[in-house]
Design a protein around this motif. Sequence first.
Motif, PDB file in Angstrom:
ATOM      1  N   GLU A   1      -7.007   1.255  -2.963  1.00 11.57           N
ATOM      2  CA  GLU A   1      -5.842   0.476  -3.399  1.00 11.57           C
ATOM      3  C   GLU A   1      -6.126  -1.021  -3.285  1.00 11.57           C
ATOM      4  O   GLU A   1      -5.724  -1.808  -4.151  1.00 11.57           O
ATOM      5  CB  GLU A   1      -4.623   0.847  -2.562  1.00 11.57           C
ATOM      6  N   ARG A   2      -6.789  -1.409  -2.185  1.00 13.27           N
ATOM      7  CA  ARG A   2      -7.173  -2.821  -2.036  1.00 13.27           C
ATOM      8  C   ARG A   2      -8.078  -3.262  -3.170  1.00 13.27           C
ATOM      9  O   ARG A   2      -7.854  -4.307  -3.799  1.00 13.27           O
ATOM     10  CB  ARG A   2      -7.884  -3.038  -0.691  1.00 13.27           C
TER      11      ARG A   2
ATOM     12  N   SER B   1      -0.779   4.099   1.082  1.00 13.07           N
ATOM     13  CA  SER B   1      -1.519   4.944   2.026  1.00 13.07           C
ATOM     14  C   SER B   1      -1.784   4.192   3.325  1.00 13.07           C
ATOM     15  O   SER B   1      -1.594   2.975   3.415  1.00 13.07           O
ATOM     16  CB  SER B   1      -2.841   5.396   1.400  1.00 13.07           C
TER      17      SER B   1
ATOM     18  N   PRO C   1      -1.542   1.322  -6.113  1.00 18.05           N
ATOM     19  CA  PRO C   1      -0.748   0.647  -5.088  1.00 18.05           C
ATOM     20  C   PRO C   1       0.739   0.709  -5.427  1.00 18.05           C
ATOM     21  O   PRO C   1       1.115   0.735  -6.596  1.00 18.05           O
ATOM     22  CB  PRO C   1      -1.276  -0.796  -5.130  1.00 18.05           C
TER      23      PRO C   1
ATOM     24  N   TYR D   1       0.818  -1.207   0.000  1.00 18.72           N
ATOM     25  CA  TYR D   1       0.000   0.000   0.000  1.00 18.72           C
ATOM     26  C   TYR D   1       0.856   1.263   0.000  1.00 18.72           C
ATOM     27  O   TYR D   1       1.956   1.294   0.555  1.00 18.72           O
ATOM     28  CB  TYR D   1      -0.914   0.020   1.217  1.00 18.72           C
TER      29      TYR D   1
ATOM     30  N   SER E   1      -6.193  -3.488  -6.518  1.00 17.12           N
ATOM     31  CA  SER E   1      -5.265  -4.625  -6.537  1.00 17.12           C
ATOM     32  C   SER E   1      -6.013  -5.935  -6.713  1.00 17.12           C
ATOM     33  O   SER E   1      -5.578  -6.827  -7.457  1.00 17.12           O
ATOM     34  CB  SER E   1      -4.447  -4.666  -5.242  1.00 17.12           C
TER      35      SER E   1
ATOM     36  N   HIS F   1      -6.472   3.916   0.945  1.00 23.84           N
ATOM     37  CA  HIS F   1      -6.057   2.548   1.284  1.00 23.84           C
ATOM     38  C   HIS F   1      -7.096   1.540   0.810  1.00 23.84           C
ATOM     39  O   HIS F   1      -6.753   0.501   0.237  1.00 23.84           O
ATOM     40  CB  HIS F   1      -5.862   2.454   2.804  1.00 23.84           C
TER      41      HIS F   1
END
Length: 246
Positions: free
Chosen positions: A103-104, A93, A236, A91, A107, A100
Amino acid sequence: MEGKDNASVRETGDRPQTYSSPAIIERRRRILEETRKVIAEQGIAALSMNEIGQRAGVAKRTLYNAFQTRERMIAAAIQEYFDDFVSRISYSSEPGTLQHNLERMISVVQRNRKIRNYIRAIMSLYFSSDVDHDIWAAMHSPAMHHNRQWISALEAKRHLQPWVKVDSLVDDIVRFEYATINDWAQDRIPDDEIIVRLVSGYLSCMLGSLRGAARKEVDALIKDIGERGMEALPVPRKLREQKEAA
């Protein structure tokens, strides 16, 4: 060998047991890996304990000692794969932030593109009317946890509307997230649109529950995505490094 397995793996109530020795951990990894492969190759309906035992090189009785039921074995395979992947995301962040959580999501979608058959199989099961509860919970609970990090942080900062119930909001957001992923898996959303469609829809669903600075942040991001598409989204660290290296 089977007698030795039974002595090593004791029943603890009616739940799957905890493993400790390297040999047992490796055997569990092999069983769950073969379970995921069969899901991707044949779907869940065709999955049998006999086939998994043969492919993993363990006795059928060992599978039942370890997982009690076929459904719990499938649930463990799905949940551990998701948890392991998310734990390895690099990550950019801090946890509990919008960036965050995005980004998850990004991804996970990038990973999903490489395992489309597997995702199609588990999403079809997730939305099935007769899905086993353990399997459904194995898919639903991890996404609940990761979404709750951000939404609980919003509640702590009083950035949620007063009528919002955190658990209900998290539950609804996960259902939306999975419904969109399922549409992609069923070829209803093109590969090159899925990330923008998922994120912009997710944020639009969240917008009505927000107030204050959080609402302004999400509103601005939705508008930015509308103008710049993928360029407006957080990347990410690992994906950003790969892009820069290329």
